[in-house]
Design a protein around this motif. Structure first.
Motif, PDB file in Angstrom:
ATOM      1  N   UNK A   1       0.854  -1.178   0.000  1.00  0.00           N
ATOM      2  CA  UNK A   1       0.000   0.000   0.000  1.00  0.00           C
ATOM      3  C   UNK A   1       0.896   1.236   0.000  1.00  0.00           C
ATOM      4  N   UNK A   2       0.346   2.400   0.296  1.00  0.00           N
ATOM      5  CA  UNK A   2       1.117   3.642   0.202  1.00  0.00           C
ATOM      6  C   UNK A   2       2.227   3.718   1.240  1.00  0.00           C
ATOM      7  N   UNK A   3       2.057   3.048   2.378  1.00  0.00           N
ATOM      8  CA  UNK A   3       3.005   3.183   3.488  1.00  0.00           C
ATOM      9  C   UNK A   3       4.070   2.105   3.546  1.00  0.00           C
ATOM     10  N   UNK A   4       3.798   0.959   2.939  1.00  0.00           N
ATOM     11  CA  UNK A   4       4.731  -0.147   3.021  1.00  0.00           C
ATOM     12  C   UNK A   4       4.109  -1.398   2.442  1.00  0.00           C
ATOM     13  N   UNK A   5       4.570  -2.558   2.921  1.00  0.00           N
ATOM     14  CA  UNK A   5       4.057  -3.795   2.342  1.00  0.00           C
ATOM     15  C   UNK A   5       4.054  -4.923   3.364  1.00  0.00           C
ATOM     16  N   UNK A   6       3.145  -5.863   3.111  1.00  0.00           N
ATOM     17  CA  UNK A   6       3.032  -7.085   3.895  1.00  0.00           C
ATOM     18  C   UNK A   6       3.768  -8.185   3.143  1.00  0.00           C
ATOM     19  N   UNK A   7       4.644  -8.901   3.833  1.00  0.00           N
ATOM     20  CA  UNK A   7       5.377 -10.010   3.235  1.00  0.00           C
ATOM     21  C   UNK A   7       5.121 -11.269   4.042  1.00  0.00           C
ATOM     22  N   UNK A   8       5.078 -12.420   3.362  1.00  0.00           N
ATOM     23  CA  UNK A   8       4.963 -13.681   4.102  1.00  0.00           C
ATOM     24  C   UNK A   8       5.848 -14.737   3.468  1.00  0.00           C
ATOM     25  N   UNK A   9       6.275 -15.691   4.300  1.00  0.00           N
ATOM     26  CA  UNK A   9       7.125 -16.763   3.805  1.00  0.00           C
ATOM     27  C   UNK A   9       6.274 -17.968   3.431  1.00  0.00           C
ATOM     28  N   UNK A  10       6.925 -19.047   3.022  1.00  0.00           N
ATOM     29  CA  UNK A  10       6.201 -20.210   2.525  1.00  0.00           C
ATOM     30  C   UNK A  10       5.371 -20.882   3.619  1.00  0.00           C
ATOM     31  N   UNK A  11       5.717 -20.629   4.905  1.00  0.00           N
ATOM     32  CA  UNK A  11       4.970 -21.202   6.027  1.00  0.00           C
ATOM     33  C   UNK A  11       3.834 -20.309   6.499  1.00  0.00           C
ATOM     34  N   UNK A  12       3.691 -19.120   5.878  1.00  0.00           N
ATOM     35  CA  UNK A  12       2.621 -18.212   6.255  1.00  0.00           C
ATOM     36  C   UNK A  12       2.995 -17.194   7.313  1.00  0.00           C
ATOM     37  N   UNK A  13       4.244 -17.171   7.770  1.00  0.00           N
ATOM     38  CA  UNK A  13       4.675 -16.170   8.737  1.00  0.00           C
ATOM     39  C   UNK A  13       4.716 -14.801   8.070  1.00  0.00           C
ATOM     40  N   UNK A  14       4.185 -13.774   8.758  1.00  0.00           N
ATOM     41  CA  UNK A  14       4.020 -12.465   8.147  1.00  0.00           C
ATOM     42  C   UNK A  14       4.882 -11.387   8.761  1.00  0.00           C
ATOM     43  N   UNK A  15       5.339 -10.458   7.906  1.00  0.00           N
ATOM     44  CA  UNK A  15       6.113  -9.298   8.336  1.00  0.00           C
ATOM     45  C   UNK A  15       5.567  -8.064   7.646  1.00  0.00           C
ATOM     46  N   UNK A  16       5.475  -6.961   8.396  1.00  0.00           N
ATOM     47  CA  UNK A  16       5.067  -5.671   7.845  1.00  0.00           C
ATOM     48  C   UNK A  16       6.298  -4.780   7.734  1.00  0.00           C
ATOM     49  N   UNK A  17       6.615  -4.351   6.501  1.00  0.00           N
ATOM     50  CA  UNK A  17       7.777  -3.514   6.248  1.00  0.00           C
ATOM     51  C   UNK A  17       7.352  -2.117   5.824  1.00  0.00           C
ATOM     52  N   UNK A  18       8.168  -1.121   6.172  1.00  0.00           N
ATOM     53  CA  UNK A  18       8.092   0.164   5.490  1.00  0.00           C
ATOM     54  C   UNK A  18       8.972   0.055   4.250  1.00  0.00           C
ATOM     55  N   UNK A  19       8.844   1.014   3.322  1.00  0.00           N
ATOM     56  CA  UNK A  19       9.658   0.967   2.113  1.00  0.00           C
ATOM     57  C   UNK A  19      11.127   1.300   2.381  1.00  0.00           C
ATOM     58  N   UNK A  20      11.441   1.698   3.617  1.00  0.00           N
ATOM     59  CA  UNK A  20      12.834   1.941   3.984  1.00  0.00           C
ATOM     60  C   UNK A  20      13.543   0.638   4.356  1.00  0.00           C
ATOM     61  N   UNK A  21      12.784  -0.438   4.508  1.00  0.00           N
ATOM     62  CA  UNK A  21      13.302  -1.736   4.949  1.00  0.00           C
ATOM     63  C   UNK A  21      13.927  -1.659   6.335  1.00  0.00           C
ATOM     64  N   UNK A  22      13.391  -0.783   7.175  1.00  0.00           N
ATOM     65  CA  UNK A  22      13.859  -0.752   8.558  1.00  0.00           C
ATOM     66  C   UNK A  22      13.213  -1.907   9.316  1.00  0.00           C
ATOM     67  N   UNK A  23      13.279  -1.904  10.623  1.00  0.00           N
ATOM     68  CA  UNK A  23      12.830  -3.049  11.406  1.00  0.00           C
ATOM     69  C   UNK A  23      11.366  -3.381  11.133  1.00  0.00           C
TER      70      UNK A  23
END
Length: 334
Positions: free
Chosen positions: A60-82
């Motif tokens: 979306x405008x603020x960042x992105x949701x990523x998930x791995x093959x097991x379904x674990x999810x991470x929310x990133x900003x576009x800066x790729x900070x923590x």
């Protein structure tokens, strides 16, 4: 129309944001890495190691949701900070349009619960063992089970409507599977019942069937900007998503054979009047002009193919195509 400007090897998944390319790769220690490149100059802006390789992204405008093959999810900003981790043991489900709500689930298959996680509150809003296979389109939440589609309220899980497609299509009784939701168009939910080659539209507010059409439903893609449904295989067809009526058709299979493109994907890219797709076997990519029914651009890469599961991605002026050897081909519009 497009010129090849670069290639990156060992790429798993990828997306574009403005002039920046984000892509993931797998490390030798089974971990993963995500990188951010500036395509205007080829410079690496940032990189981030991840516990496992990331395969799916919703932005979306603020960042992105990523998930791995097991379904674990991470929310990133576009800066790729923590990144923010979706709390374990909650796994991330199907999310197509990202706002505040994320489809999540937990538990083994037979006892699985589905629910909604809120980004703003950093918490799971609700879980249900009755609602299955939730899909998120912004603040519109849908689920399905055995060809029964339903819509729920995002904040509470309250059932808004339910539509049992088996009452209309008796041939679905006893068949395992479900529908693929292509997207939302005005007040309609557009979906494909691939088991019986039906393309359908349901009323967004009530779930009532508004129209259906017998066709190769699984290959259609919804063009939200122009409000059209496109399909390109060894022919081209276009439908009006509001009525289901045909808008255009080009069925000269000899022409597609001469060009060398027979497409078997629904994840091609759209650039105005052009559909950018690939051959299902050979390393050929082309842009079909839907107004003239001619390919305005063709490009061939020797010794590779472009697998259907890897999407063709276009965000002006860059085009991304992923081959069967894990190489990402980057083009720029001329």
């Amino acid at each position: 129309m497009f010129k090849l400007i670069d290639k990156y090897d060992n790429v798993l998944r990828y997306f574009l944001n403005e002039n920046n390319l984000f892509f993931t790769s797998e490390k030798m220690d089974n971990g993963g890495e995500i990188k951010k490149m500036d395509l205007s100059n080829g410079n690496l802006i940032a990189s981030k190691s991840t516990g496992s390789a990331l395969f799916t992204f919703t932005k979306n405008a603020n960042g992105f949701l990523a998930k791995d093959i097991s379904g674990n999810g991470l929310l990133f900003s576009y800066l790729l900070d923590k990144p923010i981790e979706i709390p374990s043991p909650t796994k991330v489900g199907e999310n197509h349009v990202l706002t505040d709500f994320i489809s999540v689930y937990q538990g083994r298959i037979k006892n699985r619960e589905f629910g909604i996680y809120s980004i703003s509150s950093n918490d799971v809003l609700w879980m249900s063992s009755q609602l299955k296979a939730l899909e998120v389109f912004g603040d519109k939440i849908f689920g399905q089970s055995e060809f029964v589609i339903y819509r729920t309220a995002p904040d509470t899980g309250r059932l808004l409507w339910k539509s049992d497609l088996k009452t209309k299509y008796r041939e679905l009784i006893g068949i395992r599977g479900g529908v693929r939701i292509l997207g939302l168009c005005e007040n309609l939910v557009i979906a494909a019942i691939e088991n019986i080659d039906k393309l359908i539209a349901l009323d967004l507010a009530t779930g009532v069937l508004k129209w259906d059409r017998t066709t190769l439903a699984g290959f259609y893609k919804l063009d939200i900007i122009k409000s059209k449904l496109h399909i390109i295989t060894g022919a081209y067809k276009c439908l009006d998503p509001i009525s289901g009526n045909a808008l255009d058709s080009f069925d000269d299979q000899q022409y597609f054979k001469e060009v060398g493109i027979f497409s078997q994907r629904n994840n091609y890219a759209i650039d105005g009047d052009h559909l950018i797709t690939t051959d299902y076997q050979k390393g050929i990519i082309g842009a079909l002009n839907t107004a003239t029914h001619k390919f305005d651009w063709l490009h061939e890469e020797e010794g590779v193919s472009f697998p259907t599961p890897s999407p063709v991605v276009y965000q002006a002026p860059y085009l991304l195509v992923h081959d069967n050897r894990g190489t990402l081909h980057i083009f720029q519009k001329e």
